[in-house]
Design a protein around this motif. Structure first.
Motif, PDB file in Angstrom:
ATOM      1  N   GLU B 102       0.827  -1.212   0.000  1.00 36.99           N
ATOM      2  CA  GLU B 102       0.000   0.000   0.000  1.00 36.99           C
ATOM      3  C   GLU B 102       0.854   1.252   0.000  1.00 36.99           C
ATOM      4  O   GLU B 102       0.512   2.263  -0.626  1.00 36.99           O
ATOM      5  CB  GLU B 102      -0.940  -0.013   1.208  1.00 36.99           C
ATOM      6  N   VAL B 106       0.282   4.229  -2.654  1.00 35.78           N
ATOM      7  CA  VAL B 106      -0.757   4.968  -1.926  1.00 35.78           C
ATOM      8  C   VAL B 106      -1.321   6.151  -2.712  1.00 35.78           C
ATOM      9  O   VAL B 106      -2.501   6.477  -2.585  1.00 35.78           O
ATOM     10  CB  VAL B 106      -0.244   5.407  -0.538  1.00 35.78           C
ATOM     11  N   ASP B 107      -0.516   6.795  -3.524  1.00 36.76           N
ATOM     12  CA  ASP B 107      -1.048   7.951  -4.242  1.00 36.76           C
ATOM     13  C   ASP B 107      -1.529   7.607  -5.642  1.00 36.76           C
ATOM     14  O   ASP B 107      -2.026   8.474  -6.359  1.00 36.76           O
ATOM     15  CB  ASP B 107      -0.012   9.073  -4.300  1.00 36.76           C
ATOM     16  N   ALA B 108      -1.395   6.354  -6.048  1.00 37.37           N
ATOM     17  CA  ALA B 108      -1.855   5.984  -7.399  1.00 37.37           C
ATOM     18  C   ALA B 108      -2.167   4.493  -7.443  1.00 37.37           C
ATOM     19  O   ALA B 108      -1.474   3.718  -8.079  1.00 37.37           O
ATOM     20  CB  ALA B 108      -0.776   6.338  -8.417  1.00 37.37           C
ATOM     21  N   PHE B 109      -3.210   4.105  -6.717  1.00 39.06           N
ATOM     22  CA  PHE B 109      -3.581   2.693  -6.722  1.00 39.06           C
ATOM     23  C   PHE B 109      -4.118   2.282  -8.091  1.00 39.06           C
ATOM     24  O   PHE B 109      -4.968   2.968  -8.647  1.00 39.06           O
ATOM     25  CB  PHE B 109      -4.689   2.450  -5.693  1.00 39.06           C
ATOM     26  N   LYS B 159      10.136   1.937  -3.624  1.00 39.77           N
ATOM     27  CA  LYS B 159       9.151   2.891  -4.124  1.00 39.77           C
ATOM     28  C   LYS B 159       9.749   3.710  -5.272  1.00 39.77           C
ATOM     29  O   LYS B 159       9.128   3.889  -6.321  1.00 39.77           O
ATOM     30  CB  LYS B 159       8.736   3.804  -2.975  1.00 39.77           C
TER      31      LYS B 159
END
Lengths: 326, 509
Positions: B102, B106-109, B159
């Protein structure tokens, strides 16, 4: 110390369950009626409105905000329904409370996110405004609902009492939103670390706003379920229910500091609170003792939350050098 | 890989000033794809400013940047990220209450078709892929809270990789890692280089810089002090380039008493993860400097002595008496004064007046019978303090502290403690964020403290400040005392080397 902390944390995290078992045993020993299957069904039916409210509250609490206005939303939407929509079929009424609840929640959300006023203050103000409007509209009379609403209480869906069915639907939707949608995970992110959320480019204000909208909708729906059970709405309707809703969420493991908890826990908390009231009822306790016991439980819930947060902080404290293995 | 290829990132003649003070003078450097550039310099040398420009946080006034052959001028951090520039900060930007997968998305699922539902299978698969890339063997569904600091950092790197970063900037990445974790990080950086990712590596730990980077650029006072391949530089040369100037004359002279009795000592202070067997003592009238990098445990040590943080073992003795299980109250009663690093956060109540702040630490002494505060006494005491400290205002009852300059705020902080005539002053970064003139005044005040018979433990990131003021300098690294440097002139390079964790240098008695 570290191991002691972890053990304590384990106990604190499971405190509601421990409490629940203790209460079951105590009430069960005091009255054999408590353990009847029908009684459990009753408890869940009675818990449905507050559970629905508390589910909405969970969204708001997860973002480290609070909504004190849910009792006011409940009262005003039910009053409008009783005054102006007596002849309407119930689905129209339900849609109306959903819309009104969502709208009021949106107002809360706008003031909190755009004007940057603490949600505690904003929703405390809206609580009084909403109750004031409802009392003005109803002249503080108690208004009765017709058969359209009252028959819902006895209705069942697939053999499940309507109140329980409504509560299951709200629970399922809320669970999917929180765990399976991008929005839901971002709610956790915002509550867990608002600064990091901003840095990650998440629309923090929008997420908080929608949590207030959801809390408003849940307040409307919870109120709707409640009027099918009571059949009337009066000035005492939904009074101080916000505290029970917050208590249910916190008892179920939702942190007032944001980012931690789940709707499953919240539902458990609501059932726990209703079990206590039911148990007191069955053992014929003095009615004046109810608020005392409820208050004690709320106090316990908040104290547990504070303690839990402190311990988690201690366990997560940044270290400079490797901790030698014990 | 060809050695003479055009650099992936080229920074040319970048200049930046704040409020008329130029902090970056025409700085240039370049990184090739698949190579690492080490960026070193003392605090205030312009490293952070350069990185903020690269990251789009601030914009330069002159100069140009090129990324992958194209002009690069990010207007905000989002543009920098979109261009493939990723930062791994010392403070990681992860959500502890979310899982690893996640956090990556988190900012672009990714969604399941048109439904607003997370495509769990997709994020699991791509998370597993990048985790393998950074050699992190945890399940994608693990909560980040359950990971160690080193593992969290790998998540942050994963990330960056998952977003196809082409330039990854590491800012002090090793400060909270164990040695095996550091080795693992370096192996990952090596792997990133092989993938053609350009690296900028910023650290005070010079040995790390040397082992990771092909090229090293040194900044000093906002100027480019030099760039060279690492094979052409020794550690000593790098330190010499970083320092490069003599101590200014801004440090006032003071009468040295030659040291009185040992009035304060710490022995065997240990707290898992924070301090290991720290021992030292301070004499009356002595200033002992505490040198160490950010995250070396300097402030934590001070907090433990003052009873703000717990410690497991060790004895603190003040005035010959042991201070057992100190709390801020008992530490104060024993004669310890503590100026925290964060004036705004801890030392001063900004919305209160100078007077109120002055007497806060000694309220009982200005209370009359029945414990009611004597306003006239408060004013008198505060005025005394204001004149002793040469405060910029004498309207002590009306002036809110937030309206004072940084230097004057610091005077109030010190002044309020003076009333208690402390045996030991612990000063944590007493001149951070104040201008040179005010600094000089603070130095004079510090000298005044020891001339009045107090002992001072001075914590500072500025090595020059320590050298200019201290009688003795202790070096702390990763929570361990790694050196004690006596007698002037101080060996600046030895102190810096010790603080940077380069071996354990023994003290010259």
């Amino acid at each position: 110390m570290k191991i002691g902390s972890r053990a304590l944390l384990l106990i604190l995290q499971n405190a509601p369950y421990i409490l629940f078992v203790v209460l079951l045993v105590v009430f069960g020993l005091m009255s054999d009626r408590f353990f009847a299957i029908a009684n459990f069904r009753n408890i869940i039916i009675q818990a449905a409105p507050i559970a629905i409210l508390a589910i909405g509250m969970t969204f708001v609490l997860l973002t480290a905000q609070i909504d004190l206005s849910v009792g006011g939303i409940m009262y005003l939407t039910a009053t409008v329904l009783a005054l102006y929509m007596t002849g309407a079929p119930w689905p129209v009424g339900l849609a109306a409370v959903i819309f009104m609840g969502g709208f009021i929640g949106a107002l809360n959300g706008v003031v909190v996110t755009r004007l940057g006023v603490a949600s505690f203050i904003v929703t405390l103000a809206t609580l009084f405004i909403l109750r004031g409007i409802a009392m003005y509209l109803s002249n503080t009379r108690t208004l009765m609902f017709g058969d359209e609403i009252l028959t819902l209480n006895r209705a069942t869906v697939l053999g499940i009492p309507s109140a329980i069915f409504a509560f299951l639907v709200v629970f399922a939707v809320a669970w999917v939103i929180l765990h399976q949608t991008p929005f839901g995970r971002q709610v956790y992110a915002v509550g867990g670390d608002p600064e990091a959320a901003r840095k990650a480019g998440l629309p923090v204000a929008r997420i908080v706003f929608f949590c207030f909208v959801i809390a408003g909708i849940c307040a409307g729906v919870g109120g709707f379920v409640s009027i099918t059970q009571i059949g009337a709405v009066g000035p005492k309707y939904g009074d101080q229910i916000e505290f029970s809703a917050i208590a249910a969420a916190v008892l179920g493991g939702v942190s007032l500091f944001g980012g931690r908890g789940s709707v499953a826990g919240t539902v458990f908390g609501a059932i726990l609170i209703k079990s206590v009231q039911n148990g007191l009822n069955i053992i014929n306790a003095d009615p004046y003792i109810y608020p005392l016991v409820t208050a004690a439980i709320i106090f316990l819930a908040v104290a547990i939350d504070g303690l839990r947060t402190r311990i988690i902080e201690r366990l997560e404290r940044r270290t400079i050098r490797p901790v030698s293995v014990e | 890989m060809t050695g003479a290829s055009t650099p992936f990132l080229r920074v040319e003649g970048v200049r930046k000033s704040f409020f008329g003070v130029t902090v970056l003078h025409d700085v240039s450097f370049a990184v090739e794809a698949g190579k690492a550039l080490g960026l070193v310099g003392e605090n205030g040398s312009g490293k952070s400013t350069s990185m903020n420009i690269l990251g789009g946080v601030i914009q330069p006034e002159a100069g140009s940047m090129f990324l992958g052959g194209e002009a690069y001028a990010p207007a905000d951090p989002k543009q920098a990220a979109a261009a493939g520039v990723a930062f791994i900060h010392q403070e990681l930007n992860l959500f502890h209450n979310l899982t690893v997968e996640e956090n990556l998305f988190v900012d672009a699922f990714p969604r399941r078709g048109v439904l607003p539902l997370i495509d769990r299978r997709a994020i699991r698969a791509s998370t597993e892929e990048v985790l393998a890339e950074v050699d992190l063997q945890v399940k994608p569904s693990t909560l980040v809270a359950k990971l160690s600091q080193g593992e969290r950092q790998l998540v942050e790197i994963a990330k960056a990789v998952s977003r196809n970063a082409r330039l990854i900037i590491f800012d002090e990445p090793t400060t909270s890692l164990t040695r095996p974790e550091v080795e693992r990080l370096f192996a990952i950086i090596e792997r990133l280089k092989q993938r053609g990712i350009a690296i900028i590596y910023i650290s005070h730990a010079l040995e790390d810089v040397i082992s990771v980077c092909e090229t090293i650029t040194v900044l000093r006072d906002g100027h480019l002090a030099g760039t060279a391949p690492k094979d052409d530089l020794t550690l000593q040369q790098i330190i010499a380039m970083m320092v490069g100037r003599s101590i200014d004359t801004i440090y006032p002279q003071r009468l040295r008493s030659g040291g009185g009795d040992r009035i304060f000592s710490v022995s065997g202070l240990s707290q898992p993860g924070v301090a290991e067997n720290v021992s030292f003592d301070i004499r009356q009238g002595e200033i002992v400097g505490l040198s160490g990098l950010m995250g070396s445990g300097r402030s934590e040590l001070a907090r433990m002595i003052f009873g703000l943080d717990p410690f497991r073992r060790g004895v603190i003795t003040i005035n010959g008496k042991p201070l057992n299980d100190p709390t801020p109250r008992s530490a104060m009663d024993a004669g310890i004064a503590f100026l925290t690093e964060d004036r705004r956060g801890e030392g001063l109540l900004m919305d209160f007046t100078v007077s109120e702040n002055t007497v806060l630490a000694s309220l009982r002494s200005v209370a009359g019978a029945l414990g009611i505060l004597d306003k006239r006494a408060i004013s008198r005491v505060s005025l005394d303090m204001a004149s002793a400290m040469r405060l910029s205002t004498d309207r002590v009852d009306d002036t809110q502290v937030k309206h004072l300059s940084g230097g004057n705020q610091q005077k109030v902080v010190i002044g309020k403690w003076l009333r208690r005539q402390p045996v030991l002053f612990i000063l944590d970064e007493p001149t951070r964020g104040i201008d040179v003139g005010a600094k000089q005044e603070v130095y004079r005040i510090i000298n005044g403290l020891v001339e009045r018979g107090s002992a001072v433990l001075l914590i500072s990131s500025e090595i020059e400040e320590l050298m200019g003021l201290s009688d003795r300098i202790l070096a702390l690294s990763r929570g361990e005392m790694v050196g004690s440097f006596d007698s002037k002139p101080f060996d600046r390079e030895a102190i810096m080397a010790a603080a940077a964790g380069v071996g354990k240098l023994e003290a010259a008695e």
